[in-house]
Design a protein around this motif. Structure first.
Motif, PDB file in Angstrom:
ATOM      1  N   HIS A  99     144.045 107.340 115.130  1.00 18.72           N
ATOM      2  CA  HIS A  99     143.492 108.697 115.068  1.00 18.72           C
ATOM      3  C   HIS A  99     143.580 109.356 116.443  1.00 18.72           C
ATOM      4  CE1 HIS A  99     141.781 106.568 111.604  1.00 18.72           C
ATOM      5  NE2 HIS A  99     141.572 107.736 111.041  1.00 18.72           N
ATOM      6  N   SER A 114     129.453 108.552 104.915  1.00 19.85           N
ATOM      7  CA  SER A 114     129.764 109.650 105.829  1.00 19.85           C
ATOM      8  C   SER A 114     130.365 110.787 105.007  1.00 19.85           C
ATOM      9  CB  SER A 114     130.690 109.161 106.942  1.00 19.85           C
ATOM     10  OG  SER A 114     130.889 110.166 107.908  1.00 19.85           O
ATOM     11  N   THR A 145     133.245 110.584 103.301  1.00 17.44           N
ATOM     12  CA  THR A 145     134.396 109.990 102.623  1.00 17.44           C
ATOM     13  C   THR A 145     133.996 109.238 101.362  1.00 17.44           C
ATOM     14  OG1 THR A 145     135.518 109.792 104.741  1.00 17.44           O
ATOM     15  CG2 THR A 145     136.324 108.394 102.993  1.00 17.44           C
TER      16      THR A 145
HETATM   17  C1  DHB Z   1     135.540 109.883 108.588  1.00 18.73           C
HETATM   18  C2  DHB Z   1     136.567 109.310 107.836  1.00 18.73           C
HETATM   19  C3  DHB Z   1     137.773 108.946 108.427  1.00 18.73           C
HETATM   20  O1  DHB Z   1     138.834 108.422 107.735  1.00 18.73           O
HETATM   21  C4  DHB Z   1     137.955 109.122 109.789  1.00 18.73           C
HETATM   22  O2  DHB Z   1     139.102 108.695 110.323  1.00 18.73           O
HETATM   23  C5  DHB Z   1     136.946 109.704 110.555  1.00 18.73           C
HETATM   24  C6  DHB Z   1     135.745 110.079 109.951  1.00 18.73           C
HETATM   25  C7  DHB Z   1     134.238 110.258 107.962  1.00 18.73           C
HETATM   26  O3  DHB Z   1     134.082 110.182 106.748  1.00 18.73           O
HETATM   27  O4  DHB Z   1     133.315 110.615 108.701  1.00 18.73           O
END
Ligand code: DHB
Ligand code: FE
Length: 284
Positions: A59, A272, A274
């Protein structure tokens, strides 16, 4: 020869790593997420691989936005957990398998996939969170790991079809390595999520579950999903799912063999921003 016996698929949400590192796994919010991996942690112990080939995305941590390889294979002897702004995660160093990495690079490049060779790289949550989910908090990871980074951060990204075909090439490479090794291949990232813009927070349970169905039963159809569909249906970060197709393309049935056995299927919202998805498939 080396053989791919199983594939594992999982989301890599960084907050999951933080929850584990800060001892929050028993909090109601996180309990349900970690419960989904109880089976996988035991399965890892019962089916300990010699090597994990771990497909993930960086990332903008190791590569930054100055240099963005589409496909990059880790060829180093070891990789440090990256500092993503809060200090490195308190997890073990990742040991690689340079001999198998070099062999796979040679074979896959000769099969016409242009890989970048990475001799030094810190690994971010994209790699360490899946390891934590599947292995818990050991003093050392159970086996060497070959990190394989895919660009899904900066357009243009590779298509699902190309990822699926790459999985087949990786399988061929593994099977021509002259040592008896039990190799697992992991596809990580996803499922639906969007972290930015007016649609931030987007989750699409219908798309995610249809993707899991397709990935299991008709991976060629999953491979045919165009990248714009991921973005439209699963959000801008849902495109991370193309990495699952690399792992799926390395399984027996994608290469003339029998269908995989589904050992685990798990889906949970939210973690989070996701949707968390997880599969374990074993070759018959
Ligand atoms: C979140 C999900 C990810 O795949 C990522 O790389 C960074 C953050 C998230 O849900 O906060
Ligand atoms: Fe991500």
């Amino acid at each position: 020869m080396a053989r791919i016996t199983a594939s594992v698929y999982t989301s890599h949400v960084p907050a999951i790593g933080a929850a584990l590192d800060m001892g929050k796994t028993q909090e109601p919010y996180w309990q349900k997420v970690f419960e989904g991996y109880d089976y996988g942690k035991q399965w890892m112990k019962d089916n300990k691989p010699d090597v994990v080939f771990l497909v993930f995305n960086d990332h903008a941590t190791a590569f930054s936005l100055e240099m963005i390889p589409t496909f990059a294979i880790g060829t180093a002897a070891e990789y440090q957990p990256a500092d993503e702004g809060w200090g490195p995660r308190p997890v073990p160093k990742v040991y690689g398998h340079p001999a198998l990495s070099a062999h796979i690079a040679q074979s896959v490049i000769q099969q016409d996939f242009d890989l970048t060779l990475v001799n030094k790289m810190d690994v971010d949550h994209g790699l360490t969170v899946p390891l934590s989910l599947m292995c818990g908090q050991p003093d050392a990871w159970p086996c060497p790991v070959i990190p394989f980074a895919v660009n899904v951060v900066q357009y243009p990204v590779p298509s699902g079809q190309r990822c699926y075909n790459l999985g087949k090439a990786i399988r061929k490479a593994v099977e021509s390595f002259d040592e008896d090794l039990n190799v697992h291949i992991w596809g990580t990232g996803g499922m639906s999520h969007q972290l930015q813009g007016p649609r931030a927070g987007l989750i699409n349970k219908e798309f995610d579950n249809a993707f899991l169905d397709k990935l299991i039963d008709d991976p060629q159809a999953a491979a045919a999903i165009p990248h714009i569909d991921y973005v439209r249906e699963a959000g801008s970060e849902g495109i991370e799912l193309v990495m699952w197709l690399i792992a799926r393309g390395a399984m027996d049935d994608a290469n003339g063999g029998g269908k995989p056995i589904v050992k685990k299927r798990f889906y949970h919202v939210p973690a989070s921003n996701t949707a968390v998805g997880h599969l374990i498939l074993e070759n018959p």
